[in-house]
Scaffold this active site. Sequence first.
Site, PDB file in Angstrom:
ATOM      1  N   VAL A 165       0.864  -1.177   0.000  1.00 52.34           N
ATOM      2  CA  VAL A 165       0.000   0.000   0.000  1.00 52.34           C
ATOM      3  C   VAL A 165       0.902   1.228   0.000  1.00 52.34           C
ATOM      4  O   VAL A 165       1.732   1.402   0.894  1.00 52.34           O
ATOM      5  CB  VAL A 165      -0.960   0.014   1.203  1.00 52.34           C
ATOM      6  CG1 VAL A 165      -1.787   1.302   1.208  1.00 52.34           C
ATOM      7  CG2 VAL A 165      -1.880  -1.196   1.171  1.00 52.34           C
ATOM      8  N   ALA A 185       4.554   4.063   3.019  1.00 50.73           N
ATOM      9  CA  ALA A 185       4.041   2.845   2.380  1.00 50.73           C
ATOM     10  C   ALA A 185       4.165   1.701   3.381  1.00 50.73           C
ATOM     11  O   ALA A 185       4.802   1.848   4.421  1.00 50.73           O
ATOM     12  CB  ALA A 185       4.846   2.522   1.127  1.00 50.73           C
ATOM     13  N   LYS A 186       3.553   0.603   3.096  1.00 56.22           N
ATOM     14  CA  LYS A 186       3.724  -0.598   3.932  1.00 56.22           C
ATOM     15  C   LYS A 186       3.212  -1.796   3.149  1.00 56.22           C
ATOM     16  O   LYS A 186       2.384  -1.651   2.251  1.00 56.22           O
ATOM     17  CB  LYS A 186       2.913  -0.461   5.227  1.00 56.22           C
ATOM     18  CG  LYS A 186       3.446  -1.320   6.359  1.00 56.22           C
ATOM     19  CD  LYS A 186       4.562  -0.612   7.083  1.00 56.22           C
ATOM     20  CE  LYS A 186       5.031  -1.362   8.291  1.00 56.22           C
ATOM     21  NZ  LYS A 186       5.919  -0.559   9.128  1.00 56.22           N
ATOM     22  N   GLY A 187       3.675  -2.965   3.509  1.00 57.17           N
ATOM     23  CA  GLY A 187       3.186  -4.137   2.796  1.00 57.17           C
ATOM     24  C   GLY A 187       3.640  -5.408   3.458  1.00 57.17           C
ATOM     25  O   GLY A 187       4.142  -5.397   4.580  1.00 57.17           O
TER      26      GLY A 187
END
Length: 414
Positions: free
Chosen positions: A54, A99-101
């Site tokens: 994301v 962001a992150k995922g």
Amino acid sequence: MLTESHFYFNKAADVLGLSKKIREILLTPLRSIKAELTIESETGELLHYIGYRVQHNNARGPMKGGLRFHPSVDEDHATALANLMTWKTAVVDVPFGGAKGGINCDPNSMSEKDLYMLTRRFVEQMKDVIGPTTDIPAPDVNTNARIMGWIMDEYSKYEGFSPAIVTGKPIHLFGSEGREEATGRGVMYVLAEALKEKSWRFPDMLVAVQGFGNVGSNAARLIAEQGAKIVAVADHTGGISNSNGLDIPALIQWVKEHGGVKGFPEGEAFNGLDIITWDVDVLIPAALEDAINQENVDGIKAKIIVEGANGPTSPEANEILTEKGVLIIPDILANAGGVTVSYFEWAQNIQQFRWDLDRVNKELSKVMHKAYKAVRQVASDKNIDMRTAAFVLAIQRVGAAALARVSIKSEIPF
Ligand code: NAD
């Protein structure tokens, strides 16, 4: 998790008087990618997972955030954490967005070879949307320097030598000195600021730490080096206490050899859940989300809480503690040391240059002390708590950068 990060954002947005539309614009991710990941396991079985990334906001620079390998990873979770990264990078004023995922796998039940194949498949699927000037992943829960090395290698296969694609790499693969302990070191620096403000001294402090992994153990070690007593530590195996102060280097060695604090001979065992209400001056939650919640908040005795973990305090508990006058140094400030040194690593990679440990620590110290003072200033000016102030500062910085990029005349107060 999503509701909680929005709760804190909305509190700050109220202070800034932001309209519903602007809130929606600031909260909605720029892009959300979901990838199907199938690999053939070592034993010939088909393994099937979902990978997420994301990308929340890039107004202030390439997006930045960790990759988590855990069964609980899903789009909502990644979105909440990506949001937090946008505000965190803005609070410490590093030129990144958020962001992150991750992947919804359980790495503890997978072979090293399967994990290696899965990580490569993830990069294969994401390579067109990540990059040194677009989105730079980093380690998070259950990912480490080794996995970052695999990511760099796979990405470099397509794009050529690209150390700046990922941070938290091994030192011999262009990682940065000091990255591993950076989050714990940042926790120590912001606590130093809080103590100065109260005219308290490290040697008079009793401290409890929940979580004894990367963040908790490094924070405990560095705070003990300043003269404070770490009287209680808990991890997933249980709790250990010593009213004279635990020998933290010995406990770190014990955990390395035994996988947890349980059984450490130089202390008394206790139920790890009790760590939150331990009779101390400073509590450092450095493990789980929602560790401080409605069930245990009334028992809290600490006067200062430094959030080493992301989201360790539920909104309900946060309101009760703030009302009681407990000083909470919020996650987006307290644990931003990691992303700050990730920025240093990225900058070193881009310039193909290396800093020594002394320089990394000095620069980190400058960033963390400056960020604390900036948040404190907003809190004093607006008469709000530190968490709301951190969000206000971050939203103002992100909003101002976003507006400066476009030709919109706006009444928005950035
Ligand atoms: P880690 O995996 O190294 O350590 C996690 C620790 O939490 C371990 O000691 C584990 O035993 C403990 N734990 C797990 N379940 C527990 C339970 N039920 N009760 C008590 N302890 C329990 O992870 P980490 O990198 O130290 O991250 C910890 C937190 O800090 C996470 O919220 C992470 O998102 C956040 N964080 C980490 C970094 C970083 O640079 N590593 C940066 C910013 C934020």
